[in-house]
Enzyme design. Structure first.
Site, short mmCIF file in Angstrom:
data_model
loop_
_atom_site.label_atom_id
_atom_site.label_comp_id
_atom_site.label_asym_id
_atom_site.label_seq_id
_atom_site.Cartn_x
_atom_site.Cartn_y
_atom_site.Cartn_z
N GLY A 13 0.71 -1.29 0.16
CA GLY A 13 0.21 0.00 0.04
C GLY A 13 1.01 1.12 -0.06
N LYS A 70 -14.66 3.49 15.69
CA LYS A 70 -14.50 4.98 16.38
C LYS A 70 -15.06 5.94 14.89
CE LYS A 70 -10.76 5.80 13.45
NZ LYS A 70 -9.93 6.59 12.89
N ARG A 98 -12.04 12.76 8.48
CA ARG A 98 -12.65 12.86 7.20
C ARG A 98 -14.06 12.56 7.69
NH1 ARG A 98 -14.49 9.45 3.45
NH2 ARG A 98 -14.81 10.55 1.34
#
Ligand SMILES: NC(=O)c1ccc[n+]([C@@H]2O[C@H](COP(=O)([O-])OP(=O)(O)OC[C@H]3O[C@@H](n4cnc5c(N)ncnc54)[C@H](O)[C@@H]3O)[C@@H](O)[C@H]2O)c1
Length: 292
Positions: free
Chosen positions: A15, A211, A275
């Site tokens: 990644g 969360k 975000r």
């Protein structure tokens, strides 16, 4: 567990988005210093063509910078971008998974039979796969598909802040193999990134996943201008619900995990700056309609 050729551990990062690039930078700063690790960090890049016509992996190797996902930050000359997944992992005995969660299953399937024996993994991926049979944690998906041990690292870790070496903490969750967890902690710890280790892989991983749900509620509170008291209440009740839900899924989950960086600290940073919070605030301000 050591790499047969040199006796040094070799690290590959799967990644190269925002967090993948920052994690590679952090790891490379340590592999360059620590004698038990090979200097080079191989970073698998999901290849893209930049507006200039150049390939992203070539651009990273030339400029030592990921101009798309982490512009303006040098990764280190020992971070080598590799667009070929098999080649990126073939010599590694320590694999860091850090892609968006929806791509992990496909990546793991491509890696079956391609890894060195005794490889250890760690997942930095927040999220879970929800299947017909129920929820499946990403670390379990990696373990089940590849037959390898997989720890997790979660915490109050907004990548762009770690990129500029602002102090952060993180939590590694492991199951049984404390030695492997400590090796990961050694590899990730820097003076600006402090890592603790807890034997509660499900608790740590569920904190990183749940969360975001609370952060959406915090965003609605902001969008409706309900104030700081209400937001604090949402965060407190949200943390309690995260714990209750986690224990319902995995009775082994420990209370103390919610007081580590992966728990209360990640919840706070996500409810203040993440975000999900931002998108939920925009949604509420727009009268409950999408803006983007
Ligand atoms: N960014 C952060 O601050 C942060 C912090 C902690 C954890 N995380 C977690 O890290 C993980 C990775 O997030 P990120 O911010 O690095 O990602 P990102 O959103 O910056 O980048 C997306 C990445 O996905 C790649 N991609 C696109 N299509 C793909 C495909 N078909 N197959 C494989 N890869 C593909 C892109 O090339 C890019 O590297 C997520 O699970 C996220 O929750 C992110």
């Amino acid at each position: 567990m050591e790499n047969g050729h040199t006796g040094k551990h070799r690290v590959a990062v799967i990644g190269s988005g925002n967090w993948g690039s920052v994690a590679s930078r952090l790891l490379a700063s340590n592999t360059a210093k620590l004698p038990s690790f090979h200097d080079e960090v191989r970073m698998w890049v999901f290849e893209e063509t930049l507006p200039t016509g150049e390939k992203l992996s070539e651009s990273i190797n030339q400029a030592h910078e990921n101009c798309k996902y982490l512009p303006g930050i040098k990764l280190g000359t020992n971070v080598i971008a590799d667009p070929d997944l098999e080649s990126a992992v073939k010599d590694a005995d320590m694999l860091v998974f850090v892609t968006p969660h929806q791509f992990v299953e496909g990546i793991c399937k491509k890696l079956v039979g391609k890894l060195r024996p005794g490889v250890e993994a760690i997942s930095l991926i927040k999220g879970m796969e929800v299947k017909m049979e129920g929820p499946c944690m990403i670390s379990k998906l990696i373990t089940d598909t590849l037959g390898i041990n997989c720890c997790v690292l979660m915490g109050a870790n907004i990548a762009n802040e770690i990129a500029v070496e602002k102090f952060s903490e993180a939590t590694i969750g492991y199951r049984e193999d404390k030695e492997a967890a400590n090796r990961w902690a050694k590899l990730f710890t820097t003076p600006y990134f402090l890592v603790s280790v807890v034997e509660d892989i499900e608790g740590v991983e569920l904190c990183g996943t749940l969360k975001n749900v609370v952060a959406i509620a915090a965003g609605f509170v902001d969008g409706l201008d309900m104030g700081n008291n209400t937001k604090a209440a949402i965060m407190r009740i949200g943390l309690r619900e995260m714990r209750a839900f986690s224990k319902l899924l995995f009775p082994s989950v420990r209370d103390n995990t919610f007081f580590e960086s992966c728990g209360v600290a990640d919840l706070i940073t996500t409810c203040l700056g993440g975000r999900n919070r931002r998108v939920a605030e925009a949604f509420a301000r727009n009268g409950g309609k999408r803006v983007f």
